[in-house]
Design an enzyme around this catalytic site. Structure first.
Site, short mmCIF file in Angstrom:
data_model
loop_
_atom_site.label_atom_id
_atom_site.label_comp_id
_atom_site.label_asym_id
_atom_site.label_seq_id
_atom_site.Cartn_x
_atom_site.Cartn_y
_atom_site.Cartn_z
N ASP A 46 39.14 49.50 29.37
CA ASP A 46 40.30 50.09 30.19
C ASP A 46 41.60 50.52 29.27
OD1 ASP A 46 38.55 50.22 32.23
OD2 ASP A 46 39.94 49.34 33.79
N ALA A 47 42.13 49.48 28.62
CA ALA A 47 43.45 49.75 28.03
C ALA A 47 43.08 50.62 26.71
CB ALA A 47 43.46 48.18 27.45
N TYR A 49 41.16 53.36 27.10
CA TYR A 49 41.21 54.51 27.61
C TYR A 49 42.50 54.97 27.85
CZ TYR A 49 40.14 58.10 30.98
OH TYR A 49 40.13 59.21 31.95
N ASP A 50 43.22 53.90 28.37
CA ASP A 50 44.36 54.42 28.95
C ASP A 50 45.49 54.88 27.70
OD1 ASP A 50 44.02 53.77 31.46
OD2 ASP A 50 44.79 51.83 31.47
N LYS A 129 45.50 43.67 40.47
CA LYS A 129 44.63 44.99 40.16
C LYS A 129 43.30 44.55 39.95
CE LYS A 129 45.12 49.44 37.91
NZ LYS A 129 43.65 49.71 37.83
N GLU A 186 38.84 47.81 46.84
CA GLU A 186 38.04 47.82 45.64
C GLU A 186 36.81 46.98 45.81
OE1 GLU A 186 39.67 49.42 43.46
OE2 GLU A 186 39.02 48.88 41.46
N LYS A 309 54.27 47.93 44.16
CA LYS A 309 54.43 49.07 44.99
C LYS A 309 55.56 49.08 45.65
CE LYS A 309 49.36 49.04 45.84
NZ LYS A 309 48.17 48.86 46.73
N CYS A 442 21.73 14.00 4.18
CA CYS A 442 22.24 14.95 4.90
C CYS A 442 20.97 15.89 5.13
CB CYS A 442 23.03 15.54 4.16
SG CYS A 442 23.56 17.30 4.47
S1 IVH Z 1 46.64 51.37 45.42
C1 IVH Z 1 46.88 55.35 43.68
N1 IVH Z 1 45.98 48.71 44.75
O1 IVH Z 1 43.24 51.02 40.46
C2 IVH Z 1 47.11 54.37 44.82
N2 IVH Z 1 44.67 50.43 43.46
O2 IVH Z 1 44.32 52.86 38.70
C3 IVH Z 1 45.98 53.77 45.52
N3 IVH Z 1 43.11 49.13 42.10
O3 IVH Z 1 42.08 53.62 41.89
C4 IVH Z 1 45.32 52.46 45.00
N4 IVH Z 1 43.52 46.95 42.56
O4 IVH Z 1 40.63 51.76 42.10
C5 IVH Z 1 45.80 50.01 44.49
N5 IVH Z 1 45.71 46.40 44.74
C6 IVH Z 1 45.45 47.81 44.16
C7 IVH Z 1 44.35 47.96 43.20
C8 IVH Z 1 44.14 49.15 43.17
C9 IVH Z 1 42.78 48.24 42.06
C10 IVH Z 1 42.39 50.44 41.46
C11 IVH Z 1 41.95 51.49 42.44
C12 IVH Z 1 42.39 52.69 41.82
C13 IVH Z 1 43.06 52.24 40.32
C14 IVH Z 1 44.28 53.19 39.96
#
Ligand code: IVH
Length: 710
Positions: A46-47, A49-50, A129, A186, A309, A442
């Protein structure tokens, strides 16, 4: 490697032809999107890719005229696959902007503050996440009616039948739930479950990480299979307005009440709400820090960062969303994992423009799900700045470039102080050019010595290879060459795991007793004595005993031999009491200590037990004994009733003569013995005339060069 090549090519291109670079990078990212969304594969982390995507964004903002209409920065993901029904999401399933460090979290806060200036209070919720796949769940009349994957963000796939098999996903909601509810979260697979299941899958179906296996599992045709994969689900998002749920923190509490699993983001040792509310970004940062490091490993599921958030839904609405992600959320991604490795080599690659790029060849290590065995070193100056040398221990990470990078040199190369096989302290020569394990027992050393002993130019014992020798050393405790000659058929069969092979090896071992002296000398593995030296030694000294006695009496005797290494090691070898013991054991085993052609010895004295007294002309006692043995005699040290002959040389011992008289043992003097051995037949037969002055008793032919594979 292919990825690395692509990236390198692209980097060069970005300088010379940004339009082509943007096109290439777009195609590269779209390829990864396809792999991810349609084939459930992640060829890169992922890193990575980002970062790739970010580089594209940077280039695109620098050269907006070259942005492609279908650039991957303009859409969320790939198109859905064909096997499941398509579902258009009521609200797009967006992705999230990433903060790769704390500065970028602060930048996020600054953007929030532009819309919600101080002194407006802004609170943040911190969540884990989860490294899985997003799923949208729709409940009507409190029953689960639709589960859809994210797909390209707009259109996903209907996987309801499969979602019903996930234990964490409620099929039915309690009465307090509204008539319509859309929940997102998820799907993931626990690390422990992944460990358990992945190894049982056929190699083609195995996946690199839990997320890939979760993705593959969710798209199974057979819901029963999905059940067996034991997937999990964390809820984190309520899509439609629900009375009384006015913020993200309230939404999480509400989801818990309805029976969903919600991941707690409270790091070990912290107290309070499972999804803490933070009054400032600084506070949010503390949670991010607390999860960076070993705490992350304590979870049974993978997280690739934290999500910060803005808590209030009203404020979220004010901040709004952009094309691909909401302006009210930010993913704090963990810094790339640094893994320790060793630089095994530095190689130089020639680029398209002739540029030479140094590349570190690493001891392969796993970093974020892929095996890394190379790292870019950029240029010579970079190597000089790092102070990097082959053999150094380094920390490696995967960075912006797909090419892994060396983060730092964490330790210069240190040589071993203990034997890797037996752990005994090693001996280094003063110039450190020679490092040695001195332990004669040995295991690895013994195995190597035995392997050499059996090799073609040595004793040529066919069939005794690495594996069987390993078994002999480990299971039967073989430590010395001589022990090979005492092995029973059963023991050899056990080590070879085959009676037939065991029998063949036994015959080979028997045969090797007749091996020429030169080959035996080579087989002993005397330091610096190669095959040529062994041939020279055998030709010069004629017998192993003569060689031993001569060099022990005067090491200078070796000076006259041309092309001979080991002028110091040979005397040292024979002076070693353990060597003497082993040589005696080899003699007892009947090995050929005389320089003569194979099979040249006779059996003229076969079955006779003889004792020697006094010295035989020109021969040492041991040489004389060896000679008698080579003709089949058993040579013992004292005269008994079982002795067949007492061989009398010059200055015989009185006791032996007296014993011979006592037991009526016949005597043989030197000339009688000579005659006897020169006779073509056995003992009593003296029909053939002597062969002349020099018999093969005292003059041996040189080594059979045909046998010695020089
Ligand atoms: S919120 C865009 N909360 O991360 C706002 N997403 O990189 C809606 N994900 O598509 C998502 N943990 O698959 C949110 N605690 C979390 C998350 C989370 C994993 C994933 C999710 C999302 C992607 C975005």
């Amino acid at each position: 490697m292919e990825q690395q090549g692509l990236f390198r090519a692209w980097e060069e291109e970005a300088q010379s032809d940004p339009q082509a670079a943007i096109a290439d990078l777009s195609a590269l990212i779209k390829g990864y999107d396809r792999a991810y969304y349609q084939e459930n594969e992640s060829p890169i982390s992922d890193a990575e890719y980002d970062l790739l995507k970010r580089r594209l964004q940077e280039l695109e903002s620098e050269y907006p005229q070259f942005v492609l209409p279908d650039s991957p920065t303009q859409s969320v993901g790939g198109a859905g696959a064909a096997t499941f029904a398509k579902v258009t999401h009521s609200v797009p399933m967006l992705s999230m902007a990433n903060a790769l460090n704390f500065q970028e979290l602060d930048d996020f806060e600054a953007r929030v503050r532009r819309v919600l200036p101080l002194p407006t209070p802004v609170q943040y919720v911190v969540e884990l996440k989860i490294d899985g796949l997003a799923l949208s769940l729709i409940y009507k009349e409190r029953r689960l009616v639709l589960a859809a994957t994210r797909g390209n963000g707009e259109v996903g796939e209907d996987v309801t039948a499969n979602a019903l098999q996930i234990a964490d996903i409620p099929r039915q909601l309690p009465a307090e739930a509204p008539d319509y509810l859309e929940v997102r979260g998820e799907v993931y697979m626990a690390r422990s479950v992944f460990q358990e299941i992945n190894s049982t899958l056929p190699p083609g179906a195995q996946k690199a990480n839990p997320r890939n296996l979760a993705a593959g599992s969710l798209r199974q045709k057979d819901p029963q299979m999905v059940k067996e994969r034991r997937l999990n689900f964390f809820a984190y998002y309520v899509i439609n307005p629900v009375p009384g749920v006015e913020s993200q923190s309230q939404a999480l509490a509400y989801l818990r009440r309805l029976g969903f699993s919600v991941a707690s983001s409270l790091p070990p040792g912290f107290k309070g709400d499972p999804n803490p509310l933070c009054a400032s970004m600084e506070e949010a940062r503390r949670y991010c820090e607390a999860w960076t490091g070993p705490n992350r490993q304590k979870l049974d599921f993978n997280i690739d960062g934290l999500v910060v958030k803005v808590d209030s839904f009203a404020q979220q609405r004010q901040l709004g969303v952009n094309v691909t992600s909401p302006n009210w959320a930010m993913a704090y991604k963990f810094p790339p994992q640094e893994v320790e490795s060793v630089v095994e080599d530095i190689i130089y690659q020639v680029g398209r423009t002739g540029a030479i790029t140094p590349v570190a060849v690493l001891r392969p290590v796993q970093i974020e799900g892929t095996t890394v065995s190379r790292a870019s070193l950029h240029n010579i100056q970079y190597i000089r700045n790092l102070g990097l040398r082959v053999g150094d221990r380094v920390k490696v990470y995967k960075a912006a470039a797909i090419i892994p990078q060396i983060a730092s040199v964490i330790g210069a190369y240190t040589w071993p102080t203990r034997c890797p096989s037996c752990q005994q302290v090693l001996q280094h020569s003063a110039d450190y050019k020679d490092t040695r394990c001195l332990n004669p027992d040995c295991p690895e050393r013994v195995e190597r010595a035995l392997l050499h002993f059996c090799s073609r130019d040595a004793m040529n014992i066919e069939g005794l290879g690495v594996k069987i020798i390993h078994n002999l050393v480990c299971d039967l405790g073989v430590r010395h060459f001589s022990q090979l000659y005492a092995l029973s058929l059963e023991e050899l069969s056990q080590a070879a795991n085959s009676t037939i092979l065991g029998g063949e090896i036994k015959a080979e071992i028997e045969r090797s007793r007749q091996r020429p002296l030169a080959n035996l000398l080579f087989a002993l593995g005397i330091e610096e004595v190669g095959l040529v030296a062994a041939i020279n030694l055998a030709g010069h000294f004629k017998s192993l005993d003569n060689l031993r006695e001569s060099v022990l009496a005067d090491p200078q005797v070796l000076e006259s031999i041309p092309y001979l290494g080991g002028k110091e090691t040979i005397p040292a070898y024979f002076a070693n009491p353990q060597v003497q013991e082993e040589l005696e054991a080899l003699r007892q085993a009947g090995l050929n200590f005389q320089d003569r052609q194979e099979g040249e010895g006779s059996s003229k004295l076969a079955g006779l037990t003889v004792v020697l007294t006094g010295t035989l002309d020109g021969l040492s006692r041991t040489q004389a004994s060896q000679l008698l043995r080579s003709h089949g005699a058993k040579v013992t040290s004292s005269v008994t009733s079982k002795t067949d002959y007492l061989i009398v040389g010059t200055k015989p011992g009185h006791n032996k003569l007296a014993d011979a008289q006592k037991y009526k043992v016949p005597l043989l003097n030197q000339s009688q013995l000579r005659e006897l051995l020169e006779a073509p037949q056995a003992l009593e037969s003296q029909s053939a005339p002597p062969q002349g002055e020099t018999s093969d008793l005292f003059t041996n032919s040189s080594a059979d060069k045909g046998e010695v594979h020089a």
